[in-house]
Enzyme design. Structure first.
Site, mmCIF file in Angstrom:
data_model
loop_
_atom_site.group_PDB
_atom_site.id
_atom_site.type_symbol
_atom_site.label_atom_id
_atom_site.label_comp_id
_atom_site.label_asym_id
_atom_site.label_seq_id
_atom_site.Cartn_x
_atom_site.Cartn_y
_atom_site.Cartn_z
ATOM 1 N N CYS A 42 0.929 -1.204 0.010
ATOM 2 C CA CYS A 42 -0.167 -0.063 0.131
ATOM 3 C C CYS A 42 0.868 1.270 -0.030
ATOM 4 O O CYS A 42 0.620 2.118 -1.079
ATOM 5 C CB CYS A 42 -0.807 -0.076 1.284
ATOM 6 S SG CYS A 42 -2.204 -1.224 0.893
HETATM 7 C C1 UDX Z 1 -6.009 -4.870 -2.190
HETATM 8 C C2 UDX Z 1 -6.829 -3.549 -2.855
HETATM 9 O O1 UDX Z 1 -7.844 -4.351 -3.720
HETATM 10 C C3 UDX Z 1 -5.907 -2.701 -3.410
HETATM 11 O O2 UDX Z 1 -6.633 -1.723 -4.133
HETATM 12 C C4 UDX Z 1 -5.116 -2.031 -2.060
HETATM 13 O O3 UDX Z 1 -4.596 -0.913 -2.340
HETATM 14 C C5 UDX Z 1 -4.457 -3.146 -1.323
HETATM 15 O O4 UDX Z 1 -5.278 -4.119 -0.983
HETATM 16 P P1 UDX Z 1 -5.168 -7.185 -2.363
HETATM 17 O O5 UDX Z 1 -6.002 -7.550 -1.604
HETATM 18 O O6 UDX Z 1 -3.791 -6.950 -1.631
HETATM 19 O O7 UDX Z 1 -5.514 -5.641 -2.858
HETATM 20 O O8 UDX Z 1 -4.820 -7.814 -3.613
HETATM 21 P P2 UDX Z 1 -4.409 -9.055 -3.941
HETATM 22 O O9 UDX Z 1 -3.832 -9.934 -2.825
HETATM 23 O O10 UDX Z 1 -3.583 -9.116 -5.319
HETATM 24 O O11 UDX Z 1 -5.879 -9.626 -4.240
HETATM 25 C C6 UDX Z 1 -6.726 -9.401 -5.372
HETATM 26 C C7 UDX Z 1 -7.536 -10.709 -5.771
HETATM 27 O O12 UDX Z 1 -8.458 -10.344 -6.751
HETATM 28 C C8 UDX Z 1 -6.505 -11.741 -6.242
HETATM 29 O O13 UDX Z 1 -6.905 -13.061 -5.594
HETATM 30 C C9 UDX Z 1 -7.139 -11.875 -7.957
HETATM 31 O O14 UDX Z 1 -6.840 -13.286 -8.318
HETATM 32 C C10 UDX Z 1 -8.566 -11.532 -7.693
HETATM 33 N N1 UDX Z 1 -9.084 -10.867 -9.001
HETATM 34 C C11 UDX Z 1 -8.355 -10.120 -9.795
HETATM 35 C C12 UDX Z 1 -10.335 -11.401 -9.295
HETATM 36 O O15 UDX Z 1 -10.885 -12.258 -8.589
HETATM 37 N N2 UDX Z 1 -10.830 -10.764 -10.552
HETATM 38 C C13 UDX Z 1 -10.344 -10.091 -11.385
HETATM 39 O O16 UDX Z 1 -10.868 -9.787 -12.462
HETATM 40 C C14 UDX Z 1 -8.927 -9.586 -10.869
HETATM 41 C C1 UDX Z 2 -0.656 -0.206 5.663
HETATM 42 C C2 UDX Z 2 -1.777 0.728 6.267
HETATM 43 O O1 UDX Z 2 -1.020 0.818 7.729
HETATM 44 C C3 UDX Z 2 -3.177 0.327 6.440
HETATM 45 O O2 UDX Z 2 -4.041 1.031 7.301
HETATM 46 C C4 UDX Z 2 -3.618 -0.314 4.979
HETATM 47 O O3 UDX Z 2 -4.002 1.089 4.356
HETATM 48 C C5 UDX Z 2 -2.608 -0.971 4.295
HETATM 49 O O4 UDX Z 2 -1.299 -0.332 4.162
HETATM 50 P P1 UDX Z 2 0.681 -2.502 5.851
HETATM 51 O O5 UDX Z 2 1.302 -2.025 4.660
HETATM 52 O O6 UDX Z 2 0.065 -3.787 6.168
HETATM 53 O O7 UDX Z 2 -0.632 -1.596 6.338
HETATM 54 O O8 UDX Z 2 1.624 -2.423 6.907
HETATM 55 P P2 UDX Z 2 1.990 -1.258 7.976
HETATM 56 O O9 UDX Z 2 2.121 -1.805 9.433
HETATM 57 O O10 UDX Z 2 1.427 0.116 7.902
HETATM 58 O O11 UDX Z 2 3.715 -1.089 7.790
HETATM 59 C C6 UDX Z 2 4.027 -0.512 6.297
HETATM 60 C C7 UDX Z 2 5.456 -0.383 6.216
HETATM 61 O O12 UDX Z 2 5.892 0.538 7.190
HETATM 62 C C8 UDX Z 2 6.267 -1.629 6.818
HETATM 63 O O13 UDX Z 2 7.304 -1.917 5.845
HETATM 64 C C9 UDX Z 2 6.729 -1.260 8.094
HETATM 65 O O14 UDX Z 2 7.643 -1.744 8.534
HETATM 66 C C10 UDX Z 2 6.817 0.287 7.866
HETATM 67 N N1 UDX Z 2 6.953 0.869 9.306
HETATM 68 C C11 UDX Z 2 5.763 1.104 9.993
HETATM 69 C C12 UDX Z 2 8.208 1.676 9.754
HETATM 70 O O15 UDX Z 2 9.171 1.646 9.008
HETATM 71 N N2 UDX Z 2 8.253 2.594 10.726
HETATM 72 C C13 UDX Z 2 6.801 2.559 11.472
HETATM 73 O O16 UDX Z 2 6.844 3.426 12.490
HETATM 74 C C14 UDX Z 2 5.870 1.902 11.033
#
Ligand code: UDX
Ligand code: UDX
Length: 430
Positions: free
Chosen positions: A265
């Site tokens: 993200c």
């Molecule tokens: C999510 C959000 O959708 C994304 O916008 C956000 O920024 C991060 O989290 P995430 O769940 O991490 O994404 O993505 P991913 O693990 O790649 O899952 C997407 C799933 O959708 C996959 O399992 C893929 O196979 C499925 N998919 C994709 C469908 O079922 N239909 C499609 O047409 C495309």
């Molecule tokens: C993030 C958002 O926190 C969550 O709300 C959602 O929008 C998806 O994206 P995630 O990516 O799962 O979640 O992890 P997060 O715990 O936010 O950490 C993101 C990255 O920042 C990691 O690489 C972590 O190591 C780093 N991080 C986090 C730091 O380097 N320092 C910190 O103090 C906190």
């Protein structure tokens, strides 16, 4: 409520499992048959704490999984769109999955009787739901939003590793809706949650997601920049973070300095916001700097390692941790990628260990490095150890089998006080 969830990745599956655990009837959809099979066998296709336990309770009862989107949408009242929104090379968001799923849902809505709400949960740039999703739904269904069906945007704020906890106890629930009826409908599925619910229009909800992630990423790059300055001045940035974090206007969270942020993200979302800002002729100076600091930060660990241990060529290096953070097997945008690639480029012999991410790492590094089955195995005979992920099991490592005991910590993962005198320890920003 009967809910269908399109896309059973991290976000979709947590959302589906969470709603099912709260008593709703949920159908998960994905294009990948193996994911669907795994879910129906009560096995999570991803590693996420607590998810397997929930799947054991709900699958076959009020949660089922299918590749048949039509059947899922037909049999439910609300559809959450959770397909991935990957980044194009230039930072813009690739909407092909969002468009495709919207087309498919639209075609089903054409035949479906009764009120239905489509809820976008995928992270999309402000304006996308109104300018892309709604027109595609209307075109394919021959129906009108607000009159025949509702559309809402309900961003996710799930941190990997604690996603179930974040789903069940969110700081807030944001619902941006096309009209009051659609918003009320979405709010009703969160019945029983004690979190504040914020109702907005659709593009404000989309922006709240980006602004949240951009702000958190900014905090991290800020503390890393302060940390880089602290390092040169002989100050521990963690003491500084404690000092500033006690100011309630700052708060102690997201001030852990180190080798920067990764994950699915923060990097992608900040880049997408920069791209959008430029497109509308804004110069996002702060966001650009956030990315610039974060790009350089992983390699700080190697600068320090070179100072402590000399040149990397031919050196046996243990890399402990590969995932972008602890409690996940996710390697997406992990700082480990830049670090390992640079080590390989410099001719170091890398033995890496991660409690969960090894399989995903193999897809990235192939046979360029060795994969150890334990931290001890990776450390055995090495001349340098780099701590890349803050796994709890790294807190009290035993370094006695290292050939030269030089340890550089990129995450303040190690309990420095318990280290024996013969270990030379150095932190990235402390
Ligand atoms: C999510 C959000 O959708 C994304 O916008 C956000 O920024 C991060 O989290 P995430 O769940 O991490 O994404 O993505 P991913 O693990 O790649 O899952 C997407 C799933 O959708 C996959 O399992 C893929 O196979 C499925 N998919 C994709 C469908 O079922 N239909 C499609 O047409 C495309
Ligand atoms: C993030 C958002 O926190 C969550 O709300 C959602 O929008 C998806 O994206 P995630 O990516 O799962 O979640 O992890 P997060 O715990 O936010 O950490 C993101 C990255 O920042 C990691 O690489 C972590 O190591 C780093 N991080 C986090 C730091 O380097 N320092 C910190 O103090 C906190």
């Amino acid at each position: 409520m009967r809910i269908s969830v399109i896309g059973s990745g991290y976000v979709g599956l947590i959302t589906a499992a969470g709603f099912a655990e709260n008593g709703h009837t949920v159908i998960c959809v994905d294009v990948l048959q193996e994911k669907i099979n795994a879910i129906n066998k009560k096995k999570s296709p991803i590693y996420e704490k607590g998810l397997d336990e929930i799947l054991k309770r709900v699958v076959g009862k009020n949660l089922t999984a299918t590749t048949d989107l039509r059947k899922a949408v037909m049999g439910t009242d609300m559809t959450f769109l959770c397909v991935g929104t990957p980044s194009n090379g230039d930072g813009s968001v690739d909407l092909k999955y969002v468009k495709k799923a919207s087309e498919d849902i639209g075609r089903v809505l054409k035949e479906k009787r009764g009120y239905h709400v489509v809820v976008v949960k995928s992270t999309v740039i402000p304006g996308t739901t109104e300018d892309v999703v709604i027109p595609v739904l209307e075109r394919n269904s021959g129906r009108k939003v607000g009159r025949d069906f509702g559309v809402a945007m309900n961003p996710e704020f799930l941190r990997e590793g604690v996603a179930i906890e974040d789903f069940m106890n969110p700081d807030r629930i944001v619902i941006g809706a096309s009209d009051k009826k659609a918003g009320d409908f979405v709010e009703s599925v969160y019945h029983g949650f004690s979190s504040p619910i914020l109702r907005t229009d659709i593009k404000t909800a989309e922006m709240i997601k980006y602004a949240s992630n951009a702000f958190l990423a900014t905090k991290i790059s800020f503390i890393n920049e302060i940390g880089n300055i602290c390092k040169k001045l002989g100050i521990d940035v963690y003491d500084v973070a404690k000092g500033i974090g006690l100011d309630h206007r700052i708060s102690p969270h997201f001030l852990r300095a180190g080798i920067g942020f990764g994950g699915s993200c923060f990097p992608k979302d900040v880049k997408a916001l920069v791209y959008k800002a430029r497109e509308i002729k804004e110069t996002p100076a702060i966001l650009n700097s956030v990315l610039e600091v974060n790009k350089k930060q992983p390699l700080k660990i190697l600068d320090i390692a070179k100072k402590k241990a000399g040149k990397l060529k031919g050196k046996r290096v243990a890399v402990l941790g590969l995932a972008f953070k602890a409690e996940t097997d996710d390697m997406r945008e992990s700082p480990a990628i830049a670090i390992v690639n640079e080590l390989v480029r410099k001719g170091a012999k890398v033995a890496a260990y991660d409690p969960k991410a090894t399989e995903n790492a193999k897809a990235i590094f192939g046979d360029k490095i060795k994969y150890a089955r334990s931290a001890t195995e990776a450390l055995r005979g090495s001349e340098l150890a780099l701590i890349v992920t803050d796994w709890i099991e790294f807190k009290n490592l035993n370094f006695k089998e290292m050939k030269k005991k030089v340890v550089v910590d990129g995450r303040k993962a190690i309990n420095e006080d318990t280290l024996p005198n013969d270990v030379e320890y150095e932190g990235v920003c402390w």
